[in-house]
Every structure is written in structure tokens, then in C-alpha cells.
Design a protein around this motif. Structure first.
Motif, PDB file in Angstrom:
ATOM      1  N   SER A 114       1.167  -1.052  -0.003  1.00 46.99           N
ATOM      2  CA  SER A 114      -0.091   0.000   0.124  1.00 46.99           C
ATOM      3  C   SER A 114       1.005   1.285  -0.151  1.00 46.99           C
ATOM      4  O   SER A 114       1.881   1.292   0.753  1.00 46.99           O
ATOM      5  CB  SER A 114      -0.962   0.056   1.181  1.00 46.99           C
ATOM      6  N   ARG A 117      -0.472   4.602   4.113  1.00 47.90           N
ATOM      7  CA  ARG A 117      -1.866   4.820   4.375  1.00 47.90           C
ATOM      8  C   ARG A 117      -2.101   6.196   5.369  1.00 47.90           C
ATOM      9  O   ARG A 117      -2.978   6.977   4.948  1.00 47.90           O
ATOM     10  CB  ARG A 117      -2.383   3.734   5.109  1.00 47.90           C
ATOM     11  N   ARG A 172      -5.320   2.654  -5.879  1.00 43.13           N
ATOM     12  CA  ARG A 172      -4.748   3.470  -4.817  1.00 43.13           C
ATOM     13  C   ARG A 172      -3.365   4.195  -5.443  1.00 43.13           C
ATOM     14  O   ARG A 172      -3.010   5.482  -5.308  1.00 43.13           O
ATOM     15  CB  ARG A 172      -4.469   2.841  -3.477  1.00 43.13           C
ATOM     16  N   ASP A 278      -6.193  -3.666   2.753  1.00 43.18           N
ATOM     17  CA  ASP A 278      -5.441  -3.890   1.377  1.00 43.18           C
ATOM     18  C   ASP A 278      -5.634  -5.130   0.727  1.00 43.18           C
ATOM     19  O   ASP A 278      -6.175  -5.137  -0.387  1.00 43.18           O
ATOM     20  CB  ASP A 278      -3.963  -3.574   1.517  1.00 43.18           C
TER      21      ASP A 278
END
Length: 399
Positions: A114, A117, A172, A278
Motif C-alpha cells: 500500500s 496509508r 490507490r 489492502d
């Protein structure tokens, strides 16, 4: 070919580290880099007992306890690693590992669990949970995260190719970096979980007890359903807070061995998952044990659980769980009741079959094939450039 593998930090063996383990097994001669390595000597098997090249953060006093608070130093630290001798650099990144500095003749492939975050879409949640919404400390935290975002975006240009652990994370990555990412789901040890159709009358949830996992929400929901037993596995900073909300039908077991976890999973009526994750390896592990899932319908769970609604639309689809719509007690309770209404339609075999889509073998095959494809493309480009340069110099008009 010289290969380097870069990971954010080595302090535990969790989902990201399971990915790292498989990467190192694919490239056993690779050198390993990490900001810090605080793994006990007897817990280094998953990194093949390699010597880790660490940053200056390793030697900061009390770094083992406060390394997460040293985020402002991490961009500087990751940039100090000298990658110049490597042909292929693979970063395994959920914070700053992708920010290593590489040259034009090196291939940098980043497997992103990811983008950070707490610096991007979860910034406000992080500040609220850390009580940094106001005051001087709050201002400093917001300024620091602003600078981190600028650095994070800039360093995305140093990655030649991105891989993502789910379509959710690929979206993302596009949102924050405007870069495409190849989705390769992380490896799940399907064979390590014992499949069983023999279910007992209890629900289970397991996770590290940190705010975004929403373990407190699950406990609060079951506190309103005294006729339903919930077993909670895991520990962490929020353990006492969650324990204070538990009622007589909720049993907190704390940390459990992997053997106990597997036994508890395979006999549970359903696995409850309330985080916007995720990917969510535990969701797949539960299904590998033949256990249905009640999950928050957002994030990676949308890709790993087949909701009962899909079966209602298409009779050929085999459901493996149900989704609830909001991270609220009322919505989760509704999800549990909906599961009980349709439980007979969810088979343990369907759960296992779905989990097999995320096996370790599948990850290894896809990761290796994609990396080799990228290497061939890179070598092809270099060869073309050399040939063009040679032809240019032989041109009689060249002065």
C-alpha cells in the motif's frame, strides 16, 4: 545478475514478510536491505538467515521501541543505501522502501502492499487516533505528513514498474502516483490450513489489536448478541480497551500459536473481519480452513470473498460469505443475521476452492514470470540503444 531486495523494516513475520519470504526464495543470492532489523536470531528463517544491510536508524537509542516515530528520518535513511552495483532491485514497500535511489541502467520493480496509508487517504483517521488533530504537535504532524507526501510522490518516478497486492491497491497507486500497477495477489499458505466441514457454534476474529483493524467494533457488536459466542485472538496496543468492552459471550484468548489458530479457524462457524484492508490474508486463510467470512464490504475483501448476493444473481456462483456495508455496530449485527439466514447455502468446499486462487504457487509463478518479462524488455531496450548508437557513428555524415 546482481539482485537487491529492499524491505521497510524487519520486526515481525506478518503479511508483508510472507511476500518478502517468497521473493527471497526466488532470488536466494540477493542482498537484503531494511531500515532496521530487530528480528531475534531464531526468527530469521523467513529471510533465509541473511545478514541484513540496515540504515543509521538501527543505531538510534531506543530505536527498537520507537522506530515508527522516526518516520521523518526514513526518507533520508532509505536514500543512503548504495544500489549502484545491482542490476535488479526489488522493493517490498508499504512505507518508504520504494524510495531507494537507482540509476538509468538498473531495473527497479516495486511490490507495493500500500502507499503510506497514514500519509494519504487515511491521514485524518491517523491524526484523530493519535490525538494530533489540534495544537502545536498536531500542526507539526500535519506539516511532516505534507512533506512525506511530496517525497513519496516524487520517488514514485524512480520505480520502473509497480506491482500491487490487489486491485484495491492498484487503484490507490493510480490515485496517488498516477502509475499503472500489475496486480499479483500475495501468497497464502493454503496447504498449511486444515480444511474441515465440522463446525462448532462460535464465531472467530483474529488480528493485531490496533485501531484500523476495528476489533473493538466486532466485540461491541457481539456484546449486543448475547446468544452468539465470539472468540477473539490477538494482542496489541488496544487489548485492554477491547477487553473492557467484552461481555460474557466474548472470549479473548490473546496471542495464540499458529497451530492453535488453525484449529480454531477450521471449527468456527464463521470468521468476522471488520477492517478496510489492502488484501487481508487472514480472510483467505479462514476460507482455506473451509470457514465462511463475514466481512466489511470494502477494500481487498471484495476480491477475496464471494458475497451471497452474487449467488442470488447467478446460480452458478458459489458464495463464501457475506458483506456488511458500514463499520458500525448496527451494520455488523445485520451482517451476522444475514449470514445466519443464508449459512446453509455456503459450503466449506466452496470456501476452500475460492482460497486456492491465492496460493503460494500461484504467487511464485506470476511474480517470476512478470519479473523475467520486465528484465527481457529492459535488456532489449539497452541492446536497441547500443545498436542505434553504433549505426549513428558509422553514418558518413557524422562529424
Amino acid at each position: 545478475m546482481k539482485v537487491a531486495v529492499v524491505h521497510d523494516w524487519l520486526v515481525t513475520y506478518a503479511g508483508a514478510e510472507k511476500v518478502l519470504e517468497q521473493i527471497l526464495l526466488l532470488y536466494p543470492e540477493a542482498d537484503l536491505y531494511s531500515l532496521v532489523d530487530f528480528l531475534p536470531e531464531n526468527k530469521k528463517g523467513f529471510i533465509l538467515n541473511k545478514k541484513t544491510n540496515v540504515s543509521f536508524i538501527q543505531d538510534i537509542p531506543f530505536a527498537k521501541r520507537i522506530y515508527r516515530k522516526l518516520l521523518p528520518l526514513m526518507p533520508l535513511a532509505i536514500e543512503q543505501f548504495d544500489m549502484s552495483k545491482y542490476d535488479l532491485i526489488i522493493s517490498s514497500s508499504y512505507a518508504v522502501a520504494k524510495g531507494i535511489v537507482t540509476g538509468p541502467h538498473q531495473l527497479h520493480v516495486s511490490y507495493v502492499h500500500s502507499p503510506m496509508r497514514y500519509a494519504w487517504d487515511l491521514q485524518h483517521q491517523y491524526l484523530k487516533e493519535s490525538r494530533l488533530e489540534r495544537g502545536l504537535k498536531g500542526f507539526m504532524a500535519k506539516w511532516m505528513l505534507h512533506r512525506i507526501r511530496m517525497w513519496d510522490y516524487r520517488t514514485s518516478n524512480g520505480v520502473d514498474y509497480f506491482m500491487a497486492n490487489s486491485n484495491f491497491i492498484a487503484n490507490r497507486i493510480w490515485k496517488v502516483y498516477r502509475r499503472e500497477a500489475k496486480v499479483i495477489y500475495p501468497p497464502v499458505d493454503i496447504e498449511g490450513f486444515e480444511y474441515s466441514e465440522d463446525k462448532q457454534d462460535y464465531y472467530i476474529t483474529l488480528s493485531r489489536m490496533v485501531p484500523y483493524k476495528k476489533m473493538d467494533l466486532i466485540v461491541e457488536a457481539f456484546a449486543t448478541m448475547p446468544d452468539k459466542k465470539l472468540i477473539v485472538v490477538g494482542d496489541g496496543p488496544d487489548y485492554n480497551k477491547i477487553k473492557s468492552k467484552a461481555t460474557s459471550n466474548v472470549e479473548l484468548l490473546g496471542y495464540q500459536s499458529q497451530e492453535n489458530v488453525r484449529s480454531l479457524l477450521k471449527h468456527a462457524r464463521a470468521f468476522v473481519f471488520a477492517a478496510e484492508e489492502d488484501f487481508g490474508i487472514s480472510v483467505v486463510e479462514a476460507q482455506a480452513a473451509g470457514t465462511p467470512v463475514i466481512a466489511f464490504g470494502k477494500g481487498g475483501a471484495l476480491e477475496t470473498v464471494i458475497d451471497i448476493a452474487a449467488a442470488e444473481e447467478n446460480a452458478a456462483v458459489q458464495p463464501t460469505g457475506v458483506f456488511f456495508k458500514e463499520q458500525t455496530v448496527a451494520s455488523l449485527v445485520e451482517g451476522v443475521l444475514r449470514f445466519e439466514e443464508h449459512a446453509a447455502r455456503i459450503s466449506s468446499q466452496a470456501c476452500l476452492d475460492n482460497a486456492k486462487r491465492f496460493s503460494t504457487e500461484r504467487f511464485v509463478t506470476e511474480f517470476k514470470a512478470y519479473t523475467e518479462e520486465l528484465l527481457q524488455e529492459a535488456h532489449g531496450r539497452e541492446r536497441s540503444l547500443r545498436e542505434e548508437k553504433y549505426d549513428y557513428r558509422r553514418n558518413p555524415d557524422f562529424n
